[in-house]
Scaffold this motif. Sequence first.
Motif, PDB file in Angstrom:
ATOM      1  N   ASP A   1      -6.057   1.493  -8.545  1.00  0.00           N
ATOM      2  CA  ASP A   1      -6.108   1.880  -7.075  1.00  0.00           C
ATOM      3  C   ASP A   1      -6.263   0.217  -6.432  1.00  0.00           C
ATOM      4  O   ASP A   1      -7.535  -0.128  -6.965  1.00  0.00           O
TER       5      ASP A   1
ATOM      6  N   THR B   1      -5.376   4.060 -14.580  1.00  0.00           N
ATOM      7  CA  THR B   1      -4.755   3.248 -13.511  1.00  0.00           C
ATOM      8  C   THR B   1      -5.891   3.164 -12.199  1.00  0.00           C
ATOM      9  O   THR B   1      -6.552   4.042 -12.223  1.00  0.00           O
TER      10      THR B   1
ATOM     11  N   ARG C   1       0.750  -1.185  -0.144  1.00  0.00           N
ATOM     12  CA  ARG C   1       0.041   0.000   0.230  1.00  0.00           C
ATOM     13  C   ARG C   1       0.718   0.952   0.102  1.00  0.00           C
ATOM     14  O   ARG C   1       2.150   1.261   0.504  1.00  0.00           O
ATOM     15  N   PRO C   2       0.793   1.846  -0.684  1.00  0.00           N
ATOM     16  CA  PRO C   2      -0.513   2.399  -2.062  1.00  0.00           C
ATOM     17  C   PRO C   2       0.355   1.054  -2.720  1.00  0.00           C
ATOM     18  O   PRO C   2       1.039   0.957  -3.384  1.00  0.00           O
ATOM     19  N   TRP C   3      -0.979   0.574  -3.865  1.00  0.00           N
ATOM     20  CA  TRP C   3      -0.394  -0.039  -4.655  1.00  0.00           C
ATOM     21  C   TRP C   3      -1.506   0.434  -6.192  1.00  0.00           C
ATOM     22  O   TRP C   3      -2.892   1.049  -6.081  1.00  0.00           O
ATOM     23  N   THR C   4      -1.134   0.703  -6.705  1.00  0.00           N
ATOM     24  CA  THR C   4      -1.670   0.200  -8.351  1.00  0.00           C
ATOM     25  C   THR C   4      -1.773  -0.280  -9.345  1.00  0.00           C
ATOM     26  O   THR C   4      -0.245  -0.827  -9.961  1.00  0.00           O
TER      27      THR C   4
ATOM     28  N   THR D   1     -10.165   0.802  -5.289  1.00  0.00           N
ATOM     29  CA  THR D   1     -11.412   0.122  -6.226  1.00  0.00           C
ATOM     30  C   THR D   1     -11.209  -0.922  -6.447  1.00  0.00           C
ATOM     31  O   THR D   1     -12.181  -1.552  -6.716  1.00  0.00           O
TER      32      THR D   1
END
Length: 327
Positions: free
Chosen positions: A126, A124, A109-112, A129
């Motif tokens: 997330d 992109t 995290r964060p990770w996209t 999401t």
Amino acid sequence: MLIGKPPDVPSSAITPRDKYLNRRRFLRNAVSSAAAAGVAALGAERLAQVISPGISAFADTRLQTVKSPLTTTGEQLTSFEDVTHYNNYYEFGVDKSDPAKNAGALPTRPWTVRVDGLVNKPKTFDIDTLLKLRPLEDRVYRHRCVEAWSMVIPWVGYSLSAFINQCEPLSNARYVQFLSYYNSSVEKWTSESNIDWPYSEGLRMDEAMNPLTLLTFGLYGEVLPNQNGAPVRIVVPWKYGFKSAKSIVTVRFLDHQPPTTWNEQNSHEYGFYSNVNPYVDHPRWSQKVERRIGLPFYAQRRATLMYNGYGDQVASLYNGMDLRKDF
Ligand code: MTE
């Protein structure tokens, strides 16, 4: 994968899921209490890593799931312990026990996930999401490695097709490529093998759209442990395990077959399709039988099933193909 014969590793004792998870919760609570009591010198997160590498002390790791009609039933699940401590994740070391020890370093995290190539518009996503795009399903699948061992794993995720539909691929997109996270300062073990990083895998579009192909976020009802490919990986149950790229950061749509990691390493041994197939031996060992990890020694050996037992759902994808040539 680089070794001369399938590894002969004694399986660990089966830990029932509840016992394992209770132990994890106990550890998490112990860490919280220790932190509250002011054992600050080490830091609670660091303490958690020491006690249980790869598992964050305070993260809520449970996922909300629904049952899936696509689950495989009737076979004993491989223990959480074995699923998470007998891994292939070469970015974190080449031995089966290395990923559990080293993958705690992976920042999830964060990770996209970037979607590009032949799409209407590059996008992109997330990770949070993606987690909410569809109800997450519990799906038990057989998991067969090219090294002739297998497991039965309760994965958590939803059909990759649901995600692909959001990506709006163009009509000339015939293949999809998956690229894994790569950062040599985090994945310090990448120099141990001769691989051209990042890890790359690919599927033909109709394989990717088959409902069995799973965009996977968890196992045993919990978020994926890092060593199993957190925070998101692919699982293709009718193919050898190496087709299932871990910790993916890019999904690319192409009109040609993408280069794939193990095929580039040794195209005589690892084909693009890599469907589980007892009739096509690996050049260095038979694929007719497999060893089910975690069972008592006398119960481990079993005949390998064509398409890993998923022929009813996937055999038609290969009509007219010579699977000895297109192995
Ligand atoms: N993905 C990445 N990024 N790196 C890897 O080394 N190994 C593959 C596949 N995905 C690998 C990967 C291989 S060889 C196998 S058998 C499976 O992951 C193992 O998945 P598991 O460790 O969750 O059983």
